[in-house]
Write an enzyme that holds these catalytic residues in place. Structure first.
Site: not given
Ligand code: F6R
Length: 605
Positions: A2, A27, A76, A100-101, A478, A482, A485, A501, A600
């Site tokens: 957060c 965040r 979040w 936060n946590g 990568e 991108k 997301e 395969h 983030k």
């Protein structure tokens, strides 16, 4: 994960908090809230809601310009769904708190202290209730007593109704930075929120109490001893966290990459040789090891995979790349002769941080490649190489990734020279090629409208594949992350040779394929694999080094990448893939910078 802000000073508190929350929103952005206390009053007004800071701003009726103090939060969700009541701040008795946590023992605390009548389902409200339970007019004692009962990670920022314009804060693991400047005193979960006011800040040490008033900042340890804050100066420009006229941070940050790579190389190249003297990283770190272990998550781990390919082909050394979240549970082979390299944009990713602590306990030396100065992983590591990318606000990482790669090229070159694998001339030639990267990236950026045209072909796709071999495969891992997301298209990066395969069964005319072809020794094999998917109906977009194979344009959508030595083609190719994902997302009308469900900074395991 957060975002937290606290401010006491002469400016309009509500505006300072809301502006800061907008910068911190990356965040976490499922709910937001602020609490404001006007100077000279005891009333703390809370305004919070499920939704973005924009929604909060709209409903915030804390009216008129007011001075005093306040705290704010973007959430979040971990404990308790996304709802108004679960949004922070939480208010109980005289206490108003943001957190936060994760408080791991919140259930036990509810039972032990009979904390009935909680209004939310959050672990955070339990912390507020506990501080209130212990509060008898002395904020510091109450906070310390509460903290001694908490298990887990936390940054707690607290207002007390009867404590004037003071803000109190303490933390364990979850970060808080603070500063005193002309406009007052402030704290935040990261520097981004302070940048508008100052670039002088300090990291609040764990298990200390910080008290902010408009004119003073007092830091004490849990035994009550005064502690001098260790101020640092960020070299980020004030206001560098703005969008600079771009519609999204992601586009701005993609465009900034040539400059960011330059900044990453600054002071690290001396007479054409890589040089970490200014960073205090000795050559013995590179010579006194038998193996390398890179630990990181997500994009940072993908940078590690590129480094792995370079280390294997150039240094012929044993190197593992470990997902930080799996590291400790996979019996890693780590000892005093292992060089551990931890990679992280934020420097706060809890899995990476815990992995570093674990590796150090096993005797390994740890070098961190980090963007955020003074962050937890940077502080925990023996040595740090900062990536100097400047603030990265978009949740999808772009410039952090390519600057991590730039640092890895420098590490590989320095290591190759110090271990006698590269002569001085070979090292200089490798470094010269690295210095050409900004220019190659710029060429891709200048032709970005061509990538936009290609991106339109992918808008209807539900699934897509990205295929390539060797370094191309590493790059596509990568590129594919991108794409998924920010565009929500299910995208998988596959080593082209592996496709037949199994996964080739999924290729149809509705499954576009993006191919990267940049490695000379692999061209013919990669082109054969492209033919295989084409024959099964797939539309193929090819990103190819400009000097390789002609006449592809008739059959495929082709973007020709500026030519570099094969080892460096990752750089222009990555920029092209970032733009591809960006345009798909923005053309679909998504909030590119804040993809659903993400945040983030990932500070929960
Ligand atoms: C994806 C992305 C994430 C991060 C990962 C690690 O675009 O940004 O995958 O790379 O969460 O974060 P840091 O680098 O802060 O440790």
């Amino acid at each position: 994960m957060c975002g937290i802000i606290g401010y006491t000073g002469s400016e309009n508190v509500r505006e300072v908090l809301l502006d800061a929350l907008e910068l911190l929103e990356y965040r976490g952005y499922d709910s937001s809230g602020i609490a404001v206390k006007e100077r000279g009053t005891e009333e703390i007004k809370v305004c919070k809601c499920a939704g973005r800071v924009g929604d909060l701003r709209a409903i915030c009726e804390l009216q008129r310009a007011l001075t005093g103090c306040g705290i704010g939060h973007t959430r979040w969700a971990t404990h308790g769904g996304v709802s108004d009541k679960n949004a922070h701040p939480h208010q109980i008795g005289k206490v108003t708190l943001v957190h936060n946590g994760i408080i791991e023992n919140y259930r036990e605390l509810i039972e032990e202290y009979h904390l009935d009548g909680l209004k939310s389902e959050t672990d955070s409200e339990v912390a507020a209730a506990l501080v209130d339970r212990f509060y008898e007019g002395d904020p510091e004692t109450a906070i310390k007593k509460a903290v001694r009962k908490l298990k887990g990670t936390f940054a707690l920022v607290v207002l007390f109704a009867d404590q004037g314009d003071a803000i109190y804060c303490t933390r364990n693991v979850s970060p808080i930075v603070a500063t005193l400047c002309d406009e007052g005193a402030m704290l935040a979960s990261d520097l981004t929120a302070l940048c508008r006011f100052t670039n002088r800040y300090f990291v609040v040490p764990e298990y200390h109490i910080l008290k902010l008033t408009e004119t003073e900042l007092t830091l004490t340890d849990f035994d009550g001893n005064r502690v001098e804050p260790e101020y640092q100066t960020a070299d980020w420009e004030l206001n560098s966290a703005g969008k600079n006229g771009y519609p999204f941070y992601m586009e701005k940050e993609i465009m900034e990459q040539p400059r960011a790579i330059e900044d990453t190389m600054t002071n690290r190249i001396n007479s054409g040789m890589p040089d970490f003297t200014a960073d205090g990283v000795p050559d013995t770190l590179f010579t006194d090891c038998d193996r390398i272990c890179i630990i990181a998550c997500g994009t940072a781990m993908h940078a590690g995979l590129v480094a792995q390919a370079l280390v294997k082909s150039i240094l012929h050394m044993h190197i593992d790349v470990e997902m930080a979240s799996e590291f400790m549970y996979s019996d890693p082979v780590i000892d005093e002769r292992t060089l551990v390299i931890a990679v992280s944009q934020s420097g706060e990713t809890i899995d990476t941080l815990e992995a570093v602590k674990y590796a150090k306990r096993r005797g390994a030396k740890c070098l961190a490649v980090i963007n955020v100065k003074g962050s937890s992983i940077a502080r925990e590591s023996d040595y740090v190489l900062y990536t100097n990318a400047g603030p990265e606000i978009a949740v999808a990482s772009t410039k952090a990734y390519t600057t991590q790669l730039a640092v890895f090229y420098l590490i590989v070159a320095r290591m190759a020279h110090s271990r006698g694998v590269f002569s001085a001339e070979e090292t200089q030639s490798f470094v010269r090629e690295l210095q050409r990267v900004p220019q190659a990236m710029q060429k891709v950026l200048e032709r970005r409208h061509e990538i936009h045209v290609v991106a339109r072909k992918l808008l209807e796709a539900k699934d897509l594949f990205m295929i390539g071999r060797g370094l191309d495969h590493s790059t596509l891992l990568e590129g594919s992350l991108k794409m998924k997301e920010v565009s929500y298209i299910h995208s998988e990066a596959y080593a082209s040779g592996e496709l037949k395969h199994g996964p080739i069964a999924l290729i149809t005319q509705d499954t576009p394929v993006v191919a990267s072809v940049t490695q000379e020794k692999l061209v013919s094999k990669e082109l054969s694999n492209i033919k295989e998917v084409k024959s099964r109906g797939a539309d193929v977009v090819i990103f190819i080094k400009e000097t390789l194979a002609g006449n592809l344009e008739e059959e495929y959508s082709v973007f020709r990448l500026p030519a570099m030595r094969d080892e460096f083609m990752v750089m222009p190719a990555s920029v092209a893939l970032q733009l591809l994902a960006y345009y798909v997302s923005s053309d679909k009308g998504f909030d590119v910078d804040k993809p659903r469900n993400l945040a983030k900074v990932v500070t929960v395991e």
